[in-house]
Structure formats: structure tokens, C-alpha cells
Motif scaffolding. Structure first.
Motif, PDB file in Angstrom:
ATOM      1  N   LEU A   6      16.921   8.736  12.229  1.00  0.00           N
ATOM      2  CA  LEU A   6      16.683   7.903  11.050  1.00  0.00           C
ATOM      3  C   LEU A   6      17.860   7.960  10.094  1.00  0.00           C
ATOM      4  O   LEU A   6      18.302   6.931   9.575  1.00  0.00           O
ATOM      5  CB  LEU A   6      15.400   8.365  10.347  1.00  0.00           C
ATOM      6  CG  LEU A   6      15.026   7.616   9.056  1.00  0.00           C
ATOM      7  CD1 LEU A   6      14.793   6.141   9.347  1.00  0.00           C
ATOM      8  CD2 LEU A   6      13.786   8.237   8.413  1.00  0.00           C
ATOM      9  N   GLY A 442       3.813  -5.871   6.147  1.00  0.00           N
ATOM     10  CA  GLY A 442       4.140  -4.705   5.329  1.00  0.00           C
ATOM     11  C   GLY A 442       3.040  -4.364   4.341  1.00  0.00           C
ATOM     12  O   GLY A 442       2.718  -3.189   4.129  1.00  0.00           O
ATOM     13  N   GLY A 446       0.998  -0.938   4.245  1.00  0.00           N
ATOM     14  CA  GLY A 446       1.018  -0.147   3.025  1.00  0.00           C
ATOM     15  C   GLY A 446      -0.363   0.056   2.435  1.00  0.00           C
ATOM     16  O   GLY A 446      -0.679   1.139   1.920  1.00  0.00           O
ATOM     17  N   THR A 470       8.452   8.036  -3.908  1.00  0.00           N
ATOM     18  CA  THR A 470       8.062   6.679  -3.507  1.00  0.00           C
ATOM     19  C   THR A 470       9.048   5.639  -4.039  1.00  0.00           C
ATOM     20  O   THR A 470       9.276   4.609  -3.396  1.00  0.00           O
ATOM     21  CB  THR A 470       6.645   6.361  -4.011  1.00  0.00           C
ATOM     22  OG1 THR A 470       6.587   6.568  -5.437  1.00  0.00           O
ATOM     23  CG2 THR A 470       5.622   7.239  -3.334  1.00  0.00           C
ATOM     24  N   LEU A 473      12.044   5.729  -1.715  1.00  0.00           N
ATOM     25  CA  LEU A 473      11.660   5.169  -0.420  1.00  0.00           C
ATOM     26  C   LEU A 473      11.546   3.647  -0.497  1.00  0.00           C
ATOM     27  O   LEU A 473      12.017   2.934   0.396  1.00  0.00           O
ATOM     28  CB  LEU A 473      10.336   5.769   0.041  1.00  0.00           C
ATOM     29  CG  LEU A 473      10.355   7.232   0.499  1.00  0.00           C
ATOM     30  CD1 LEU A 473       8.951   7.721   0.810  1.00  0.00           C
ATOM     31  CD2 LEU A 473      11.257   7.385   1.733  1.00  0.00           C
ATOM     32  N   GLY A 478      13.400   1.697   2.318  1.00  0.00           N
ATOM     33  CA  GLY A 478      12.721   0.489   2.761  1.00  0.00           C
ATOM     34  C   GLY A 478      13.649  -0.692   2.874  1.00  0.00           C
ATOM     35  O   GLY A 478      13.573  -1.469   3.837  1.00  0.00           O
ATOM     36  N   LEU A 481      15.685  -0.290   6.076  1.00  0.00           N
ATOM     37  CA  LEU A 481      14.958  -0.374   7.342  1.00  0.00           C
ATOM     38  C   LEU A 481      14.451  -1.777   7.643  1.00  0.00           C
ATOM     39  O   LEU A 481      14.133  -2.083   8.789  1.00  0.00           O
ATOM     40  CB  LEU A 481      13.789   0.621   7.340  1.00  0.00           C
ATOM     41  CG  LEU A 481      14.170   2.099   7.315  1.00  0.00           C
ATOM     42  CD1 LEU A 481      12.922   2.969   7.328  1.00  0.00           C
ATOM     43  CD2 LEU A 481      15.072   2.435   8.495  1.00  0.00           C
ATOM     44  N   VAL A 484       9.656  -5.478   6.483  1.00  0.00           N
ATOM     45  CA  VAL A 484       8.311  -4.939   6.689  1.00  0.00           C
ATOM     46  C   VAL A 484       8.197  -3.564   6.038  1.00  0.00           C
ATOM     47  O   VAL A 484       7.231  -3.268   5.307  1.00  0.00           O
ATOM     48  CB  VAL A 484       7.989  -4.854   8.188  1.00  0.00           C
ATOM     49  CG1 VAL A 484       6.627  -4.188   8.408  1.00  0.00           C
ATOM     50  CG2 VAL A 484       7.972  -6.258   8.815  1.00  0.00           C
ATOM     51  N   TRP A 485       9.176  -2.698   6.289  1.00  0.00           N
ATOM     52  CA  TRP A 485       9.181  -1.373   5.677  1.00  0.00           C
ATOM     53  C   TRP A 485       9.254  -1.483   4.151  1.00  0.00           C
ATOM     54  O   TRP A 485       8.562  -0.745   3.429  1.00  0.00           O
ATOM     55  CB  TRP A 485      10.376  -0.571   6.180  1.00  0.00           C
ATOM     56  CG  TRP A 485      10.184   0.039   7.532  1.00  0.00           C
ATOM     57  CD1 TRP A 485      10.500  -0.510   8.734  1.00  0.00           C
ATOM     58  CD2 TRP A 485       9.606   1.312   7.825  1.00  0.00           C
ATOM     59  NE1 TRP A 485      10.172   0.335   9.762  1.00  0.00           N
ATOM     60  CE2 TRP A 485       9.624   1.473   9.235  1.00  0.00           C
ATOM     61  CE3 TRP A 485       9.093   2.340   7.043  1.00  0.00           C
ATOM     62  CZ2 TRP A 485       9.154   2.610   9.867  1.00  0.00           C
ATOM     63  CZ3 TRP A 485       8.615   3.483   7.670  1.00  0.00           C
ATOM     64  CH2 TRP A 485       8.641   3.606   9.058  1.00  0.00           C
ATOM     65  N   GLN A 486      10.073  -2.379   3.671  1.00  0.00           N
ATOM     66  CA  GLN A 486      10.242  -2.511   2.230  1.00  0.00           C
ATOM     67  C   GLN A 486       8.929  -2.924   1.560  1.00  0.00           C
ATOM     68  O   GLN A 486       8.546  -2.364   0.530  1.00  0.00           O
ATOM     69  CB  GLN A 486      11.327  -3.548   1.927  1.00  0.00           C
ATOM     70  CG  GLN A 486      11.720  -3.623   0.462  1.00  0.00           C
ATOM     71  CD  GLN A 486      12.896  -4.539   0.236  1.00  0.00           C
ATOM     72  OE1 GLN A 486      13.319  -5.271   1.138  1.00  0.00           O
ATOM     73  NE2 GLN A 486      13.454  -4.523  -0.961  1.00  0.00           N
ATOM     74  N   ALA A 488       5.861  -2.513   2.793  1.00  0.00           N
ATOM     75  CA  ALA A 488       4.875  -1.437   2.952  1.00  0.00           C
ATOM     76  C   ALA A 488       5.106  -0.327   1.931  1.00  0.00           C
ATOM     77  O   ALA A 488       4.168   0.153   1.278  1.00  0.00           O
ATOM     78  CB  ALA A 488       4.948  -0.882   4.375  1.00  0.00           C
ATOM     79  N   LEU A 489       6.359   0.095   1.788  1.00  0.00           N
ATOM     80  CA  LEU A 489       6.650   1.176   0.854  1.00  0.00           C
ATOM     81  C   LEU A 489       6.485   0.730  -0.590  1.00  0.00           C
ATOM     82  O   LEU A 489       6.124   1.537  -1.458  1.00  0.00           O
ATOM     83  CB  LEU A 489       8.071   1.691   1.098  1.00  0.00           C
ATOM     84  CG  LEU A 489       8.267   2.420   2.437  1.00  0.00           C
ATOM     85  CD1 LEU A 489       9.737   2.668   2.714  1.00  0.00           C
ATOM     86  CD2 LEU A 489       7.496   3.733   2.451  1.00  0.00           C
TER      87      LEU A 489
END
Length: 725
Positions: A6, A442, A446, A470, A473, A478, A481, A484-486, A488-489
Motif C-alpha cells: 500500500l 463508496g 462507507g 479519518t 485518510l 482516499g 487510491l 470509491v475509496w475517497q 467511502a472514507l
């Protein structure tokens, strides 16, 4: 190890750690503001507006320039932020009043990007300030706390931009232009030596040619981030765009001249003198773009061009030398474009044109102040076909509908609906669909994680401790990555924040999911139903009219030389008007995302075609006055045939622009040897001066065809210079 993998992935996606540095600044400021307001001052209102002010200005605003400039923009924008929060707070008493305010403010803020597309990155933050304040509870007495929280956040964020891990300043567009000018000047010097030295260095010339193309390529707007590209309506950004187009033409003319170098060098060649002074002027104009650079002096260029033009006029009685006339015509056209570049460099550095003979047509705007230019820009886009008008109305209507829906459904966190609409909605339906999937996936992920955590943990102190984690992240990891990650976080971050402001347990995650889904649906419906094609349709429409106007101007110019038509001034004026519209719509198009697998039009080359026509007509008619080829039927037939083929090329490019696909292979460039074969049958006992006129006009048409060929949709050939057919 997964953790090592990662970290390696993050390092590859953020090699200079710019994203992580920005996330760290935002995290520190947001944490200080939130903790100080929520637990120090004991005010949820201060904490809410302080935190969201930091997020809006630090994450949603994409501000241009180096750190001091971004900090200055943040501080200067405070009065506008206060006005938006005050308006939202006073209109929050009624759903319909707040929705009406959202309609007006949403349109005004979005349409403000007409004058400077780089302000679009600040528009989302402005809209968020109004959105947050326009929701219940209606508490106008808390307005001082709201303004205080936002002011504290923005001032601290501005200070952090300058003092905490400032980003390295990327290469500016002006610096890229200066570097490219130096590379082109080196190629001009090498080409001049090849014309006069007995043993030219072909390998060195080819290397400098490749280097020049490599340095000019990054000047395309599509290869520059919107925050740094010169896309504003002001005089300096317009001048930078003209400089880039002129430099491309200087390089193209030098390439044509290099291809026509005779096997045996000719001493004291006029073309070589023009190349040398063109190289010096190009280099000096490029250096003038760098901070502290001296203004370029055009005296040397004008003197050499004047002597070359006088030599052309004194050729009576000498036998015609078609190859030499061809090279001289190319060198004079190159000098014309060098002059355009040098004048543009003066304007790009903020100097006025007092005492400078500017090429007609391209720089007329420089005689007006910035406010006049912006007023013209706004007025030109208050038209039914304007993509700026369409996208602004689309966004305003979507946000107003979302505000009504959130109010009528009495959603607890209704501003999340508008935030989702703002996140999903783009200037075209294709971009909206692209943003929908990561937003929904996301948010679902989340919400599931947040709901599970809140079922297990019911201690506010835990959420207070993990807030900085958080934040880093959501806005650092996010973003690197993926969307979607952005998303969700970011959902997890909002859960952590509201677990401290308004604890509701796991139902907070449920509310977040419902709100985002509703906002996404509204955004998608608006994107599909209201002018779904974005700026591309407006751009293609303007480009077709622009190409048609250019073809008319070229045809009338040739007819004027043949004595069959008056001056083509009206056609040139129409080209200039169409160029302004095309340039403006391209600047918005540049800010949109496009399918990388679809063949794209080379819009910079399309724009360059007009940049070559407008100043070229004036210079051509100065050296080849109207009627200079009258009474020579054979020359008229040759030139009209060339114009007919060129008009067909304009029509083919317009067809490609309209449909977005290639209509056939690009024509091969015309060399002086080709031109000699075309002109040889016409020579006979004709006046050598008339032959020189014919060669220059025909060479101008051939150069126009070469420039137009760059705009053709085609697949790049491996190993060739970018954008060179």
C-alpha cells in the motif's frame, strides 16, 4: 506485506507527496479548529462551520498558483464567503426561499467561471458555504458564530498554506513557453547555419528539431492542469495562448525551411539572416516571460525584415529563382510569426503596446481594460448556444431541486443531498455517469463500515481521538487510491464528526446513505435531461463556423491579389469574432473529462489555423498588394486550384470536427521542389517580380494546408515529433 504494498502504491501515485502534504495541512487546521471550537469554546455551531469551512476551502476548492497566491485568494475571498453564509442563514426559514436562493446563487457562482475557468475550482466551495447555512434550524442569531468559525478556518488554512510543508512550485505555463522558445531558437540557429555553412551538422540539426518539438508539445492546453493553464478572458492569458500558437507556427515554418535546404549552401542568403534574427528575437521574447526578464526589442527584427522586403521589391530585371523565392517567402512568414510571439510576450508580462506596431487583428483586445474584456466575455455567453450558460443553469436547477426535496422530506442532514448532487453532476452526461458509480459504491461501503462501528462503539471520546486519522485518510489516502475509496472514507469521516456534534448511533450512517442516493439520482437526472452534451457540442459548432470563415478569408485574399475582389477585411473580422468564441468554448472544454479511447481533435492546431490566417493576410497583402497578379491567367488558374483544394481541406477538417472521426489520410507537406514543378510551366517571359508574388502567395497557401493538416484526426506514428504529420 500488504502494508508495504500500500505504501508503495501511494508513493507511486504521489511521487512528490503533494497530496499527502495538502492532506496533512488540512488535517492539522481542521483538528485545531474543531477541537478548539467544540471542546475549548463549547460551541457546536463554531465547530460545525469551522470544520466545514476548512473542508470546503481546503479540499473542494482547487486554487491555482503557488502557496502565497493560494493564501491570498483564500483571504480575499472572505467577504464573498460571509455574504453567502449570511444569505443562507436568512433564507433558511423556508424551504422554498432557500431553494430560490440556491437557484440564483448556484447560477451566479457557476457562471462566474466564464471570465476565468480556473475559478470553477473555487465555485464548489462557494456553493457549499451557502448550502450549509441554508438548512434548518433557522437561527439568524447564530450568524456571528457561523462567520467566526469560517473566518478562523480560512485564516488558519491560508497561514498553513505558506508556513506548513508548502508545495514545490510547479513549472508555470510562462516558464514552459520560455523554455520552448529557447528550444525553437536553437533549431532556427542550426537551420540558418545549414543554409550557409559548407558542412552542415545534420545530426545536430535533427536532434535540435526533436528537442524543439518535445518542448513545444507541452504547450497544448490539454497537457496542462486547468489550475495552471492560461484559460482566463484577461489580456495576459489571451496573450499566452496567442504566444503558444505563434511559437508552433515558427517551428513549423522552420521545419519547412529545413526541408528545403539546397544541397550546396548559398552564402549571404536572406533566409539565413531572417532565421538568425528570428532566433535572437524568439530567445529574447522567451526570456522576457521569466520574472525579471527584460522586455524584448523588436528593432532588429523589423530592420532585417524591412531589408528582406526591399530586396524582394528590387528583383526587377533578374531571372526568376523560384527555389530561392520560396525559401525567402517561408523565412518572411516565419519572421511574421516571430513578431506575433514577441508582441504577445510583451502583453503576457503586463506591458502595453504603446509605440509597438502590433500585427493587426490578433491583439485588438489589448486596447481595452480587463473589466471590458470580462464584460464582453459574459455578454457573449448569455446566448442560447453557450455551453457555459447551459452548465450553469443545469447545476443551479439541480441544486434547487435537491434543496426542495431535502426540505419537503424533512431530512435530518439534508445538505448531504446537495453535496452528493454537487459531487455527481458534471458539465456533460458522460462525465456525470462516470462520477455516479464511485460515489454510490463508496458511500454504500462507507455507510456499512460506519454503521458497524457505531453499533460497537458508543463513546464520543473515541471519535474525538480518531478524527485526525479519518481526516488524513479521507483527503490523503482516499484521494490517492481512487474515487470509491475517497467517497467511502469521506463517509466514515462525516460519521466520526457527527458522532460528536449530534450523536444518533448507527442511524447516522443510514441517513448518510439515503441522502447520498437521493442526491445522486437528482444529479444524474439533471445531467441526462438538461443539455447533456456539455461543452463539446458548443465547441464543435463554433469550430465549424470558424473554419468556414477562415476558408472564406483565404479565398477572398487570393482573389484580391488576382485583382478580382476588394480587401478581405470583413472576412478577417469574422474570423476574429469566431476565434474568440472558439477560444472561449475550448477553455471550458479543457476543464471537462474526456474518453481517452476516443479519437480526439487537435484543438490547439484548429486554433492555430486561424492564428496563422489573421496576421498572415495583412503581411501577405503588404508584400503582395491587391492586383499584383492581375492579367496573368495561368497564375490565376494555379492559385484558384490551390484555393479549391485548401477549401476542401477546411471542409474535411470541419467534417471530422463535427463527427469526431477521421475522414482520410492527411496530405503530404508541399516542399519548394514541389512548388518549382508547379510554377516552372508558367515562367517563360513573365516579369520576375510577378513570379516572386506568385511563389509567395502559393507558398502561403501550402503553409496553410500544412497547418490545417495538424488538426486532422489521426493516429500518431511512433517516433515522430508530437503533432507533426
Amino acid at each position: 506485506m500488504p502494508a508495504t504494498s500500500l505504501l508503495g502504491r501511494l508513493r507511486r501515485r504521489d511521487p512528490g507527496y503533494a497530496v499527502l502534504r495538502r492532506a496533512a495541512r488540512l488535517t492539522l487546521v481542521a483538528s485545531v479548529v474543531f477541537y478548539g471550537c467544540r471542546y475549548g469554546a463549547g460551541s457546536s455551531v463554531l465547530a460545525t462551520y469551522g470544520l466545514f469551512g476548512t473542508i470546503a476551502a481546503g479540499a473542494f476548492a482547487q486554487l491555482p498558483g503557488p502557496a502565497p497566491q493560494r493564501a491570498r485568494i483564500l483571504v480575499i475571498s472572505l467577504p464573498a464567503v460571509w455574504a453567502l453564509i449570511a444569505a443562507g442563514s436568512l433564507l433558511a426559514w423556508s424551504t422554498w426561499a432557500a431553494a430560490g436562493g440556491m437557484l440564483v446563487i448556484g447560477f451566479v457562482v457557476a457562471f462566474g467561471g466564464v471570465g476565468n475557468p480556473r475559478l470553477v475550482g473555487w465555485a464548489s466551495a462557494f456553493q457549499l458555504f451557502y448550502i450549509l447555512a441554508s438548512f434548518p434550524p433557522y437561527q439568524p442569531d447564530t450568524l456571528p458564530q457561523r462567520l467566526g468559525g469560517v473566518t478562523l478556518a480560512i485564516v488558519l488554512l491560508a497561514a498553513a498554506e505558506v508556513l506548513l510543508w508548502p508545495d514545490p512550485v510547479p513549472v508555470s505555463y510562462r516558464q514552459r513557453l520560455a523554455d520552448a522558445a529557447d528550444g525553437v531558437a536553437a533549431f532556427l540557429d542550426t537551420t540558418a547555419r545549414a543554409l550557409t555553412e559548407p558542412h552542415p551538422d545534420h545530426a545536430g540539426r535533427d536532434a535540435r528539431r526533436r528537442r524543439a518539438y518535445d518542448m513545444v508539445g507541452p504547450l497544448d492546453l490539454a497537457r496542462n492542469p486547468p489550475a495552471w493553464a492560461p484559460t482566463a478572458a484577461g489580456a495576459q492569458d489571451r496573450a499566452l495562448r496567442i504566444c503558444a500558437a505563434a511559437l508552433r507556427e515558427v517551428l513549423a515554418e522552420a521545419d519547412r525551411l529545413a526541408a528545403d535546404i539546397p544541397p550546396e549552401p548559398i552564402p549571404d542568403l536572406a533566409a539565413a539572416r531572417l532565421l538568425r534574427v528570428g532566433a535572437d528575437t524568439t530567445r529574447a521574447a522567451g526570456r522576457s516571460l521569466v520574472p525579471g526578464g527584460a522586455p524584448v526589442d523588436l528593432g532588429g527584427l523589423d530592420a532585417v525584415v524591412g531589408r528582406a522586403e526591399a530586396a524582394v521589391g528590387a528583383a526587377v530585371g533578374q531571372p526568376p529563382d523560384v527555389p530561392r523565392s520560396c525559401r525567402d517567402a517561408t523565412a518572411l512568414a516565419l519572421a511574421d510569426q516571430v513578431r506575433v510571439f514577441a508582441v504577445g510576450a510583451r502583453l503576457a508580462t503586463g506591458l502595453r503596446l504603446d509605440g509597438v506596431d502590433a500585427p493587426p487583428g490578433l491583439f485588438d483586445y489589448a486596447r481595452h481594460n480587463e473589466w471590458t474584456l470580462y464584460r464582453w466575455q459574459f455578454r457573449s455567453h448569455l446566448a442560447p448556444r453557450s455551453a457555459h450558460l447551459h452548465s450553469s443553469l443545469r447545476l443551479a436547477v439541480a441544486l434547487a431541486v435537491a434543496r426542495v426535496a431535502a426540505g419537503l422530506l424533512q431530512l435530518t442532514h439534508g445538505f448531504w443531498v446537495l453535496l452528493a448532487t454537487l459531487t455527481v453532476l458534471r458539465t456533460s452526461a458522460a462525465d456525470t455517469r462516470s462520477a455516479l458509480r464511485p460515489s454510490v459504491l463508496g458511500t454504500v461501503a462507507g455507510a456499512l463500515v460506519s454503521g458497524a462501528v457505531m453499533l460497537l462503539v458508543d463513546l464520543p471520546i473515541v471519535y474525538a481521538v480518531v478524527l485526525p486519522v479519518t481526516l488524513i485518510l479521507a483527503f490523503g489516502v482516499g484521494r490517492l487510491l481512487g474515487p470509491v475509496w475517497q467517497q467511502a472514507l469521506f463517509t466514515v469521516l462525516l460519521t466520526v464528526v457527527f458522532a460528536q456534534l449530534d450523536p444518533q448511533g448507527w442511524r447516522l450512517a443510514e441517513a448518510r446513505l439515503v441522502d447520498v442516493l437521493l442526491g445522486a439520482v437528482i444529479g444524474v437526472l439533471a445531467g441526462v435531461a438538461i443539455w447533456p452534451r456539455g461543452a463539446s457540442h458548443d465547441l464543435r459548432h463554433n469550430a465549424v463556423h470558424y473554419l468556414a470563415a477562415s476558408a472564406d478569408a483565404v479565398e477572398e485574399t487570393v482573389e484580391a491579389v488576382l485583382g478580382g475582389a476588394p480587401s478581405p477585411q470583413r472576412s478577417i473580422d469574422r474570423v476574429r469574432r469566431q476565434l474568440v468564441l472558439l477560444d472561449s468554448s475550448y477553455c471550458q472544454y479543457h476543464s471537462e473529462r474526456h474518453d481517452p479511447h476516443r479519437q480526439q481533435v487537435n484543438w490547439d492546431a484548429v486554433l492555430s489555423a486561424g492564428h496563422y490566417v489573421v496576421p498572415g493576410v495583412g503581411s501577405l497583402l503588404r508584400r503582395n498588394p491587391p492586383g499584383c497578379l492581375a492579367g496573368w491567367p495561368a497564375a490565376a488558374a494555379l492559385l484558384r486550384d490551390a484555393v479549391a483544394r485548401l477549401r476542401s481541406a477546411y471542409d474535411e477538417v470541419a467534417e471530422e470536427v463535427t463527427h469526431g472521426r477521421s475522414s482520410g489520410p492527411s496530405p503530404a507537406p508541399v516542399t519548394c521542389a514541389d512548388e518549382l514543378e508547379r510554377v516552372r510551366p508558367l515562367l517563360g517571359s513573365v516579369d520576375p517580380q510577378a513570379v516572386r508574388h506568385l511563389v509567395e502567395v502559393d507558398r502561403w497557401l501550402a503553409a496553410l494546408a500544412d497547418t490545417l493538416a495538424l488538426a486532422r484526426i489521426r493516429r500518431e506514428t511512433p517516433g515522430e515529433p508530437p503533432g507533426k504529420p
